[in-house]
Design an enzyme around this catalytic site. Sequence first.
Site, PDB file in Angstrom:
ATOM      1  N   ASP A 343       0.842  -1.191   0.000  1.00  0.00           N
ATOM      2  CA  ASP A 343       0.000   0.000   0.000  1.00  0.00           C
ATOM      3  C   ASP A 343       0.884   1.250   0.000  1.00  0.00           C
ATOM      4  O   ASP A 343       1.888   1.309   0.717  1.00  0.00           O
ATOM      5  CB  ASP A 343      -0.876  -0.038   1.258  1.00  0.00           C
ATOM      6  N   GLU A 372       1.487   0.296  -4.905  1.00  0.00           N
ATOM      7  CA  GLU A 372       1.010   1.577  -5.412  1.00  0.00           C
ATOM      8  C   GLU A 372       2.210   2.515  -5.517  1.00  0.00           C
ATOM      9  O   GLU A 372       2.791   2.883  -4.499  1.00  0.00           O
ATOM     10  CB  GLU A 372      -0.012   2.183  -4.458  1.00  0.00           C
TER      11      GLU A 372
END
Length: 653
Positions: A343, A372
């Site tokens: 993340d 990400e």
Amino acid sequence: MQNILFFLLLISATRMVAQDPTANYPIYKGNDLGLTYTSKASTFKIWSPTATAARINLYKTDIGSVSDYTAKMNKTVNGVWEITIEHNIKNSYYTYQVLVNNSWSAELIDPYAKACGTNGARAQVIDLKETNPNGWGQDHSPDFSKGNKQTDAIIYELHVRDASIHINSGIVNKGKFLGLTELGTQNGSGLSTGLSHIKELGVTHIHLLPFYDYNSVDETKSNQYNWGYDPVNYNIPEGSYSTNASDGKLRIRELKELVKTMHSNGLRIIMDVVYNHTALTGNSNFNALVPDYYYRKKADGSFSDASACGNETASDKAMFRKFMLESVLFWVNEYHIDGFRFDLMGIHDIETMNLISDTLRKIKPSIVLYGEGWTAGLSPLPDEQRALKKNAGTLNGIAVFSDDMRDGIKGSVFNIEDRGFATGKLVNAESVKFGIVAAGKHPQIDYTKVNYSQAPYTTSPASLINYADCHDNNILWDKIALSYKDASEMDRIKMHQLAYAIVLTSQGTPFLTAGSEFLRTKFGVENSFDKGDSINAINWILKSKNLATYQYIQSLIKIRKVHPAFRLHTAKQISKHLVFQNNLSDGIIAYTINGAAVGDRWNKIWVAFNGSERAQTVELPAGNWKVASINNQSSLKGKQLMIDGSSAVILYQ
Ligand code: CA
């Protein structure tokens, strides 16, 4: 003026780093922080160079009751505090306290804890060997790729509770890890659900949304909901997914049962990890143990917040880097996890990410890693040091999500009304083409026309995750409805299928979000992280209602798995053997892959997408073409391919 200001900021930033007193703390290099248990003794070690005293408290229960034993810990080397209790204290719960600046901290769990009771308030002394389900010794990850190629993966993103909580799931252990171990479950009309459904769909990897112990759900209640991007105990499974959160061993055994069942059914497990921030900031376990060490700070001394969740961790600091590395190693070794999704990976430094990748690949060459490549706010660590999308070429074997492709297909996630190529915004075609070639260097891409990236950022297709939707923002079916209110349901179904056809035929690694294969809706609710089951639960009856879409996506997955031409391993293969057709009318993207040159049983493959809503006729390249995949009103007549509006076609020779 701006330059002077920048220069002054630079000086002050440099000074800030130089003056960061925590950067000089002694480093502990051992790998035994936390609890080391044997039946004869339990040794506890915590790292807190700033503490002037430390103590441990033992409890018989995980909540309530008073401590029946408190003992001072001894300071050893490099900031480590240690105590050994020389008898068998299995099943006891424990907390620590440290004296920092003459004040005792609240009771906390060390970040290295492997087991805990309800809500992660107290850690638990357990024998990890007792958490292994029957057959765990024989558990092994199924093959998904001959050469451990990440592009051979097809990833399915799923939330543990969403998978089974709906009354239509037919699953007994609703909302639990065990719900994903049940086979042969059905919705009300006899179609498979849960694990059997995923198996039938044909994906290779299940990416589970966070299942470490997170903060937002009260584990004493059964009706609470959260996605779980608010970590508390990184090395412990979430209690609300267990059938008894109080029992530290049970949540571990039930998660292992899930992993084992997935593995024996040909599926691999990817863990969604959120090392970029902690749920709590000033009074998090990390910060209570060593104030200010684990987080990046702003020049004024306040917590920097690139996560937009209150803080950002400092992977560039030795002891957090070590923590991340040991944590992922633990999940792979103890739980047999097959991959990680990081993340807000753009918060982490490249050096740490590459260390993780290189180390994991040594013990599990087939590991799948991606993240990400962005942040949710500004970070003080310079861009060139962080694992951002634009730096993807410097990451070893770690892919980034393509927001270029995602929004190219359906329109910006930040503008609900914006449309994409699949919903008729034809100017997005170049962004889609950029995704088709996995964001690499290709002679036929006009990078000036790509939505977000004006240059290639990958050097290998293994560096890119292509997708149309995920848990964030609106799910695709809702995004199409919200951005194209005038379109009929039949037209929206065609657009949805087109979007997924693009994802599943493109180079790189495709990623689906659970339920989108049968038009899952979240009723127009965006970012439904705390919106409960009524919005988030997967309603399995939609599979029956939208069976044609499900079968279409299933058929595309099958084609991808059988044909290596859609899973090329090098950027060179793509730039050489994937050739776009020129001089097509607006709305048509078509390309040929030289299958013979890349080891495919099809000599030539022709793929076309019509993003416009009107049927168009395309003149095919030379040769005798056969249909591999066609839907809606599209038809092939000799050299002419009539491609229906909002449709995809795959032909071969
Ligand atoms: Ca929890």
